[in-house]
Design a protein around this motif. Sequence first.
Motif, mmCIF file in Angstrom:
data_model
loop_
_atom_site.group_PDB
_atom_site.id
_atom_site.type_symbol
_atom_site.label_atom_id
_atom_site.label_comp_id
_atom_site.label_asym_id
_atom_site.label_seq_id
_atom_site.Cartn_x
_atom_site.Cartn_y
_atom_site.Cartn_z
ATOM 1 N N TYR A 181 -9.203 6.400 11.688
ATOM 2 C CA TYR A 181 -9.690 6.394 10.383
ATOM 3 C C TYR A 181 -11.093 5.664 10.434
ATOM 4 O O TYR A 181 -11.204 4.643 11.055
ATOM 5 N N HIS A 182 -12.142 6.285 9.696
ATOM 6 C CA HIS A 182 -13.416 5.427 9.432
ATOM 7 C C HIS A 182 -13.675 5.543 7.851
ATOM 8 O O HIS A 182 -13.496 6.524 7.236
ATOM 9 N N GLY A 183 -14.305 4.418 7.313
ATOM 10 C CA GLY A 183 -14.786 4.050 6.194
ATOM 11 C C GLY A 183 -16.225 3.697 5.905
ATOM 12 O O GLY A 183 -16.600 2.980 5.039
ATOM 13 N N HIS A 184 -17.023 3.945 6.731
ATOM 14 C CA HIS A 184 -18.379 3.510 6.772
ATOM 15 C C HIS A 184 -19.186 3.897 5.466
ATOM 16 O O HIS A 184 -19.191 5.074 5.156
ATOM 17 N N PRO A 185 -19.912 3.034 5.010
ATOM 18 C CA PRO A 185 -20.078 1.495 5.040
ATOM 19 C C PRO A 185 -19.121 0.620 4.388
ATOM 20 O O PRO A 185 -18.454 1.022 3.596
ATOM 21 N N TYR A 186 -18.830 -0.261 5.225
ATOM 22 C CA TYR A 186 -17.525 -1.270 4.894
ATOM 23 C C TYR A 186 -18.079 -2.337 4.163
ATOM 24 O O TYR A 186 -19.590 -2.706 4.253
ATOM 25 N N ARG A 187 -17.556 -2.994 3.263
ATOM 26 C CA ARG A 187 -17.875 -4.253 2.611
ATOM 27 C C ARG A 187 -16.838 -5.297 2.755
ATOM 28 O O ARG A 187 -15.547 -4.722 2.585
ATOM 29 N N ALA A 188 -16.946 -6.614 2.659
ATOM 30 C CA ALA A 188 -15.952 -7.601 2.512
ATOM 31 C C ALA A 188 -15.515 -7.848 1.031
ATOM 32 O O ALA A 188 -16.469 -8.033 0.437
ATOM 33 N N VAL A 189 -14.260 -7.697 0.542
ATOM 34 C CA VAL A 189 -13.981 -7.954 -0.690
ATOM 35 C C VAL A 189 -12.751 -8.980 -0.989
ATOM 36 O O VAL A 189 -11.944 -9.208 -0.123
ATOM 37 N N VAL A 190 -12.921 -9.196 -2.074
ATOM 38 C CA VAL A 190 -11.555 -10.051 -2.571
ATOM 39 C C VAL A 190 -10.970 -9.277 -3.689
ATOM 40 O O VAL A 190 -11.398 -8.665 -4.647
ATOM 41 N N TYR A 191 -9.526 -9.111 -3.687
ATOM 42 C CA TYR A 191 -8.813 -8.604 -4.954
ATOM 43 C C TYR A 191 -8.034 -9.762 -5.655
ATOM 44 O O TYR A 191 -7.341 -10.465 -4.730
ATOM 45 N N ALA A 192 -8.279 -9.964 -6.872
ATOM 46 C CA ALA A 192 -7.805 -11.158 -7.322
ATOM 47 C C ALA A 192 -6.299 -10.781 -8.252
ATOM 48 O O ALA A 192 -6.780 -10.046 -9.328
ATOM 49 N N PHE A 193 -5.150 -11.240 -8.293
ATOM 50 C CA PHE A 193 -4.186 -11.148 -8.955
ATOM 51 C C PHE A 193 -3.546 -12.259 -9.744
ATOM 52 O O PHE A 193 -3.722 -13.445 -9.384
ATOM 53 N N ASP A 194 -3.374 -12.088 -10.906
ATOM 54 C CA ASP A 194 -2.867 -12.900 -11.889
ATOM 55 C C ASP A 194 -1.217 -13.410 -11.474
ATOM 56 O O ASP A 194 -0.242 -12.492 -11.365
ATOM 57 N N LEU A 195 -0.934 -14.688 -11.197
ATOM 58 C CA LEU A 195 0.341 -15.182 -11.045
ATOM 59 C C LEU A 195 1.409 -14.762 -11.846
ATOM 60 O O LEU A 195 2.766 -14.612 -11.588
ATOM 61 N N ARG A 196 0.886 -14.762 -13.164
ATOM 62 C CA ARG A 196 1.846 -14.407 -14.119
ATOM 63 C C ARG A 196 2.376 -12.965 -13.693
ATOM 64 O O ARG A 196 3.675 -12.748 -14.165
ATOM 65 N N ASP A 197 1.727 -12.054 -13.344
ATOM 66 C CA ASP A 197 2.272 -10.821 -13.014
ATOM 67 C C ASP A 197 3.238 -10.931 -11.756
ATOM 68 O O ASP A 197 4.206 -10.177 -11.910
ATOM 69 N N LEU A 198 3.121 -11.704 -10.901
ATOM 70 C CA LEU A 198 4.023 -12.000 -9.731
ATOM 71 C C LEU A 198 5.264 -12.407 -10.343
ATOM 72 O O LEU A 198 6.518 -12.257 -9.871
ATOM 73 N N VAL A 199 5.352 -13.410 -11.176
ATOM 74 C CA VAL A 199 6.383 -13.980 -11.962
ATOM 75 C C VAL A 199 7.141 -12.933 -12.626
ATOM 76 O O VAL A 199 8.310 -12.823 -12.791
ATOM 77 N N ARG A 200 6.547 -11.999 -13.412
ATOM 78 C CA ARG A 200 7.188 -10.608 -13.941
ATOM 79 C C ARG A 200 7.643 -9.964 -13.004
ATOM 80 O O ARG A 200 8.840 -9.368 -13.401
ATOM 81 N N VAL A 201 7.591 -9.897 -11.741
ATOM 82 C CA VAL A 201 7.982 -9.113 -10.533
ATOM 83 C C VAL A 201 9.506 -9.912 -10.434
ATOM 84 O O VAL A 201 10.411 -9.380 -10.109
ATOM 85 N N ARG A 202 9.330 -11.110 -10.352
ATOM 86 C CA ARG A 202 10.366 -12.190 -9.967
ATOM 87 C C ARG A 202 11.563 -11.947 -10.898
ATOM 88 O O ARG A 202 12.584 -11.794 -10.699
ATOM 89 N N ASP A 203 11.089 -11.694 -12.210
ATOM 90 C CA ASP A 203 11.912 -11.609 -13.169
ATOM 91 C C ASP A 203 12.545 -10.320 -13.633
ATOM 92 O O ASP A 203 13.193 -10.071 -14.727
ATOM 93 N N GLY A 204 12.234 -9.177 -12.689
ATOM 94 C CA GLY A 204 12.397 -7.788 -13.149
ATOM 95 C C GLY A 204 11.629 -7.399 -14.148
ATOM 96 O O GLY A 204 12.248 -6.157 -14.539
ATOM 97 N N GLN A 205 10.613 -7.739 -14.680
ATOM 98 C CA GLN A 205 9.884 -7.188 -15.677
ATOM 99 C C GLN A 205 8.794 -6.011 -15.270
ATOM 100 O O GLN A 205 8.279 -5.454 -15.979
ATOM 101 N N LEU A 206 8.493 -6.073 -13.812
ATOM 102 C CA LEU A 206 7.630 -5.258 -13.455
ATOM 103 C C LEU A 206 7.958 -4.842 -12.043
ATOM 104 O O LEU A 206 8.340 -5.875 -11.275
ATOM 105 N N ALA A 207 7.443 -3.814 -11.539
ATOM 106 C CA ALA A 207 7.813 -3.309 -10.181
ATOM 107 C C ALA A 207 6.849 -3.866 -9.270
ATOM 108 O O ALA A 207 5.552 -4.029 -9.536
ATOM 109 N N PRO A 208 7.109 -4.177 -7.856
ATOM 110 C CA PRO A 208 6.206 -4.582 -6.835
ATOM 111 C C PRO A 208 5.125 -3.639 -6.710
ATOM 112 O O PRO A 208 4.324 -4.302 -6.394
ATOM 113 N N ASN A 209 5.338 -2.710 -6.877
ATOM 114 C CA ASN A 209 3.960 -1.519 -6.571
ATOM 115 C C ASN A 209 3.236 -1.485 -7.809
ATOM 116 O O ASN A 209 2.315 -0.485 -7.885
#
Length: 389
Positions: free
Chosen positions: A300-328
């Motif tokens: 696989y090739h994806g030129h041109p590439y760039r370095a990136v950050v994806y930012a997630f809200d920890l409140r959403d991870l807690v919703r997954v922990r509590d069964g309110q949101l699916a991991p995907n």
Amino acid sequence: MRRRTFLQTCGAGALPATLLACGGGASDDPSAESPDPPAGDPLALPLLQETQLHFLGRFSLPEAGWSWGLGLAGQGQFLAVNATTRAIRLYDIPPIGGTATLAAEGATLPSWGAAVNGWIPGGSIRQAGRLFCGQFQMYDEADTPWLFQTMADTFTGAWTPGQRPAAQAGLPLRGLVGSFGLIPAAYRSLFAGHDLFACNLAGKSIISNSTWGPSFMAFPSSAAAAGGTVPVLRLMSYDSGGLEGDTLTAGKLLPEVSTIAGAGIVPGTRTLIVFGMEPGSTCYGIGSACQDGCSEDQGYHGHPYRAVVYAFDLRDLVRVRDGQLAPNALRPYGSQPGGVMGSPIGWRLEGVTDCWSTYNKSGFFDPDTRRIYMTHRDHDAPVWVWQVG
């Protein structure tokens, strides 16, 4: 240079309705949000903003082949694994523009058994008097979801047998050890008291064997000496369902040509950052056939590439922990569609050229200094550094 502030991406009316939910995972319904947490709770902290990411520069490694499996070691040091010998080393982090110095030489990682098409070093971390290292197996006949093996913090002892994550429904089978990270003490109550996490490598050659996006699994460092299985709290992973045209389905976050190099919880915020490579195209073949002047590799090739950050809200991870949101169902906040195959556009990490690669596999976040470290495409190139906040 493209810059988007948090207000531009999350302000009312700033972008069309196709904008992915800001701080709300896959839903933009305010009623789906959890109540505001009490003061002093890490979930009451603000979200990280794109304007808080700053390129610092890079530093060199004194030897070739030692920029795989980068990992946090603390006290101004980092771990690295040799791609060929699979031995581990400890280096002192130099000033920006300098060269790292060797602090200790470690033992070679043993193979984890039935790797049909070989294996490469995965992540590493130093915690609670032990070294943790993972291996990324291209194919494993038994579909074994290995997590780590360890040795005492002497760098010359014997490695323990590989340990597996405890059985959990929907756990991705492969590619679980792209990076390890430290969960800061103030955040551990959100993750069953666990102090470490593993974030998988996305962008592997056959991504459906693993997960179409980053994973996040919290686990305790105390499990290192116990053998057998390791208790894990899986809060993020993406299934391998089929694509529909050029649109990413709900179960996917990244296309094949993206790469996740590392992740970290940013102290003083309620943000989990995941960083790596984002492609400007997608193509399978040799480099020249894919208009990639940086690599002739078949794949696989994806030129041109760039370095990136994806930012997630920890409140959403807690919703997954509590069964309110699916991991995907988690999506980065403050990003919008428009990437390859409909994937989100991440916050750009400035300072790099477009000759990075799908096969970049190594990086870590230091929560004490709030710095991102990530290797270049050939794993013999410098380590690049960004400041967060």
